[in-house]
Design a protein around this motif. Structure first.
Motif, short mmCIF file in Angstrom:
data_model
loop_
_atom_site.label_atom_id
_atom_site.label_comp_id
_atom_site.label_asym_id
_atom_site.label_seq_id
_atom_site.Cartn_x
_atom_site.Cartn_y
_atom_site.Cartn_z
N ARG A 1 -111.88 -42.48 47.63
CA ARG A 1 -110.85 -41.65 48.25
C ARG A 1 -109.43 -42.04 47.84
N MET A 2 -109.28 -43.18 47.21
CA MET A 2 -107.94 -43.65 46.87
C MET A 2 -107.31 -42.82 45.76
N ASP A 3 -106.00 -42.64 45.85
CA ASP A 3 -105.26 -42.01 44.77
C ASP A 3 -105.07 -43.02 43.65
N GLU A 4 -104.59 -42.53 42.53
CA GLU A 4 -104.44 -43.38 41.35
C GLU A 4 -103.52 -44.57 41.62
N ALA A 5 -102.46 -44.36 42.38
CA ALA A 5 -101.51 -45.43 42.63
C ALA A 5 -102.15 -46.54 43.45
N SER A 6 -102.91 -46.20 44.48
CA SER A 6 -103.53 -47.21 45.33
C SER A 6 -104.52 -48.06 44.54
N VAL A 7 -105.33 -47.40 43.71
CA VAL A 7 -106.29 -48.14 42.89
C VAL A 7 -105.57 -49.07 41.92
N ALA A 8 -104.49 -48.57 41.30
CA ALA A 8 -103.74 -49.38 40.34
C ALA A 8 -103.13 -50.61 41.01
N VAL A 9 -102.58 -50.43 42.20
CA VAL A 9 -101.99 -51.57 42.92
C VAL A 9 -103.05 -52.59 43.27
N LEU A 10 -104.19 -52.11 43.77
CA LEU A 10 -105.24 -53.03 44.18
C LEU A 10 -105.81 -53.79 42.98
N ARG A 11 -105.99 -53.11 41.87
CA ARG A 11 -106.48 -53.78 40.66
C ARG A 11 -105.46 -54.81 40.17
N THR A 12 -104.18 -54.46 40.21
CA THR A 12 -103.14 -55.41 39.80
C THR A 12 -103.16 -56.63 40.68
N PHE A 13 -103.27 -56.41 41.98
CA PHE A 13 -103.29 -57.53 42.93
C PHE A 13 -104.47 -58.45 42.63
N TYR A 14 -105.65 -57.88 42.55
CA TYR A 14 -106.84 -58.69 42.31
C TYR A 14 -106.79 -59.39 40.95
N SER A 15 -106.33 -58.67 39.93
CA SER A 15 -106.33 -59.21 38.58
C SER A 15 -105.47 -60.45 38.47
N CYS A 16 -104.34 -60.43 39.11
CA CYS A 16 -103.33 -61.46 38.88
C CYS A 16 -103.24 -62.51 39.98
N PHE A 17 -103.69 -62.18 41.17
CA PHE A 17 -103.44 -63.10 42.29
C PHE A 17 -104.66 -63.41 43.15
N GLY A 18 -105.84 -62.88 42.81
CA GLY A 18 -106.97 -63.11 43.68
C GLY A 18 -106.72 -62.51 45.04
N ALA A 19 -106.66 -63.34 46.07
CA ALA A 19 -106.37 -62.85 47.42
C ALA A 19 -104.94 -63.12 47.84
N GLY A 20 -104.12 -63.69 46.95
CA GLY A 20 -102.72 -63.96 47.27
C GLY A 20 -102.57 -65.24 48.08
N PRO A 21 -101.41 -65.45 48.71
CA PRO A 21 -100.29 -64.51 48.80
C PRO A 21 -99.42 -64.50 47.55
N VAL A 22 -98.66 -63.42 47.40
CA VAL A 22 -97.77 -63.26 46.26
C VAL A 22 -96.47 -62.61 46.74
N SER A 23 -95.39 -62.97 46.12
CA SER A 23 -94.11 -62.39 46.51
C SER A 23 -94.02 -60.95 46.03
N GLU A 24 -93.22 -60.16 46.73
CA GLU A 24 -93.05 -58.76 46.34
C GLU A 24 -92.47 -58.65 44.94
N GLU A 25 -91.51 -59.49 44.63
CA GLU A 25 -90.88 -59.44 43.31
C GLU A 25 -91.90 -59.68 42.21
N ARG A 26 -92.76 -60.67 42.40
CA ARG A 26 -93.77 -61.00 41.39
C ARG A 26 -94.79 -59.88 41.27
N LEU A 27 -95.21 -59.32 42.38
CA LEU A 27 -96.21 -58.25 42.35
C LEU A 27 -95.67 -57.04 41.62
#
Length: 590
Positions: free
Chosen positions: A50-76
């Motif tokens: 059900r996710m739009d393209e933007a939501s999937v892209a953000v989630l993939r970016t988060f997982y790819s680079c930070f695992g479960a985080g946390p990460v700063s907004e600037e870095r994300l």
């Protein structure tokens, strides 16, 4: 932090608002609450679909680079590639409104993002699809002269042995507030993993930790399981918590330990998170080629990752904790799960029925694999463990009985325990006589005033295994941070002066005067939003990055998103016919 821990920090109203997200429509219809939906495989699949393209892209970016985080907004946001800042922001807000990503505010105002760490394994297959790996089981059966690295005992079994040693030795601390070196040395003999193993697995103890890495890890996991509490001059056993832990089925114990290890060991190591998630897709008991597994990593599209080193660290960790077995052949290294912990809360086979022990007249106690940990715990006190294999052997002798008596046990209580552990089978008269004689011989050697009744805990009445053992994380995610209010997650907050923008700019493609085109581009630039442009009978998306006035006119440089590829271009206003300002979540998407 784990889902249950996040849940404790949220109000019922907030969790209900999460379930109002369109991502959870089917889950809500099935009556699932937020805590269950985020770890339910069917609900996760439906949410991703059900996710739009933007939501999937953000989630993939988060997982790819930070695992479960946390990460700063600037870095994300610095790692967004094709999406504009506003599109990325909208996708992130959608995830926040569904309780998939959480926003945290640090004391000085910086914003961080994090996710429940126990969701990573569950969501990974739906975000990163790979080919099914071929099993090597049939071929492996014919390999000759294979050299194997057998798995160690399961981590839960190692903890049991270490805790028993600690209970027998004593939990008093030195003047420095640590266990004596003699005690930690005994603990190291009770476990299979070493300081070197922990270092190779990527685990580091805290700064100025007085213990060696393996001992530090052992004590840390014990405290986070809640079975040991640090007091001023000793470590105190939490008997109820210990009983609850021993009442959990072995597979559930290993699942909780793996979950804790992932959260604690792999923090800030996203490559290892991905490897663990891929390994979790392998069938237990089946041999796989490490080379074939490694080849799948390339399908993830992750950049600048040292897969080989991360893979070695993961396999080292899994082997020393008893979960994976390795084999070296001429064709390379092979691996297989010796037992599959509950990686993804998948349904397991029914728990093995408790198997009774068998007592021999000579004092040998034969312990089958289905013997409960509650029984094994008491055996560690009253008998000496001779082997710990598929069929384990303990032996009752005069010294072990003397030890048990010094910890408050009596010959009648030992006999009652042995009969109950044997499923009610009668105890051999020869063994009963031996126990009685040993008890009489040692009766004068036990000082009743100095009985170590607090040393080796007597577990409270039987606890039913309900799978409700609550595991606690390190709590680092929320340390010094607070969860932001759900009401803050609206895209309008990030589109300044939205109400002052002419609605026709965002409704349809239209032709405008050059000065108006400049205003629209200026607004898109301030919002980090895309615009739609009609160029050469095609409609394309353009994300402006820089506006410049040149010789009485102006140019705009940015990313042109075409069907075939994206490219950076510099445009002048006469190069397109119509245009439309896109405010993600307000006027749709490109």
């Amino acid at each position: 932090m784990f889902v249950k821990e996040w849940s404790e920090k949220l109000t019922s109203e907030t969790k209900q608002q999460f379930m109002d997200s369109p991502f959870w429509i089917e889950a809500a219809n099935r009556g699932l609450c937020w805590e269950n939906a985020v770890i339910d495989k069917l609900s996760i699949q439906e949410a991703v679909e059900r996710m739009d393209e933007a939501s999937v892209a953000v989630l993939r970016t988060f997982y790819s680079c930070f695992g479960a985080g946390p990460v700063s907004e600037e870095r994300l946001f610095s790692l967004r590639e094709e999406l504009s800042g506003a599109e990325f922001r909208y996708g992130l807000i959608q995830l926040q409104n569904a309780g998939i990503v959480f926003a945290l505010r640090q004391g000085w105002g910086e914003r961080l993002y994090a996710m429940p760490s126990d969701c990573f394994m569950l969501w990974h297959p739906f975000l990163f699809g790979i080919n099914k790996l071929p099993a090597e089981g049939a071929a492996f059966a014919h390999w000759e002269q294979r050299q194997e690295d057998a798995a160690s005992k399961p981590l839960g079994r190692q903890l049991l042995a270490a805790w028993a040693e600690l209970a027998r030795t004593g939990t008093d601390l030195t003047a420095k507030g640590i266990l004596p070196k003699k005690t930690t040395a005994k603990l190291m003999l009770a476990i299979s993993f070493t300081d070197e193993d922990m270092a190779q697995a990527g685990w580091q103890s805290a700064n100025q930790d007085p213990y060696r890495p393996a001992a530090a890890f052992l004590l840390k996991v014990s405290e986070h399981l809640g079975v040991l509490v640090h007091e001023k001059n000793r470590l105190r056993w939490e008997k109820n918590r210990l009983a609850e832990w021993f009442s959990e089925p072995e597979l559930m114990q290993e699942a909780l330990l793996l979950q804790w290890c992932l959260e604690d060991l792999l923090e800030k190591k996203p490559a290892m998170w991905h490897i663990m998630a891929l390994l979790a897709r392998l069938d237990p008991g089946t041999w796989y080629s490490e080379a074939a597994v490694s080849a799948q990593f390339l399908q993830l599209g992750l950049k600048e990752v040292d897969w080989e080193q991360s893979m070695n660290s993961c396999l080292k960790l899994l082997r020393v904790f008893g979960w994976v077995e390795l084999a070296r052949t001429e064709g390379g290294r092979m691996l297989r799960w010796t037992m599959m912990p509950l990686f993804m809360h998948q349904e397991q086979l029914p728990a093995m029925r408790p198997e009774p022990i068998m007592s021999e007249p000579n004092g040998d106690l034969l312990v089958p694999p289905g013997c409960t940990y509650r029984i094994r715990w008491e055996l560690e006190l009253i008998a000496d463990r001779k082997s710990d294999d598929q069929l384990s052997v303990w032996q009752l002798n005069q010294s072990s009985i003397r030890r048990a008596l010094s910890h408050g046990r009596t010959i009648p209580s030992i006999l009652n325990f042995l009969q109950a552990a044997s499923g009610g089978a009668p105890i051999s008269p020869i063994l009963q006589t031996s126990l009685t004689d040993w008890g009489k011989q040692d009766a004068g050697n036990v000082d009743k005033a100095k009985l170590l009744t607090d040393g080796y805990p007597v577990l409270p009445q039987e606890h039913q295994a309900s799978g409700s053992f609550i595991l606690r994380s390190s709590g680092r995610t929320l340390a010094g941070n607070e969860i932001m209010n759900h009401e803050d997650f609206r895209i309008e907050r990030f589109l300044p002066e939205l109400e002052r923008v002419p609605t026709n700019w965002m409704q349809q493609l239209r032709s405008y005067h050059h000065s108006t085109r400049f205003e629209i581009m200026e607004r898109a630039l301030s919002w980090q939003a895309p615009v739609q442009l009609s160029m050469d009978d095609a409609v394309v998306a353009f994300v402006p990055a820089r506006l410049e006035r040149v010789d009485g006119g102006w140019t705009v440089t940015g990313l042109l998103r075409e069907a075939s590829a994206n490219r950076e271009v510099c445009l002048t206003p006469e190069m397109w016919q119509g245009m439309k300002l896109v405010a993600p979540g307000v006027s749709g998407f490109v």
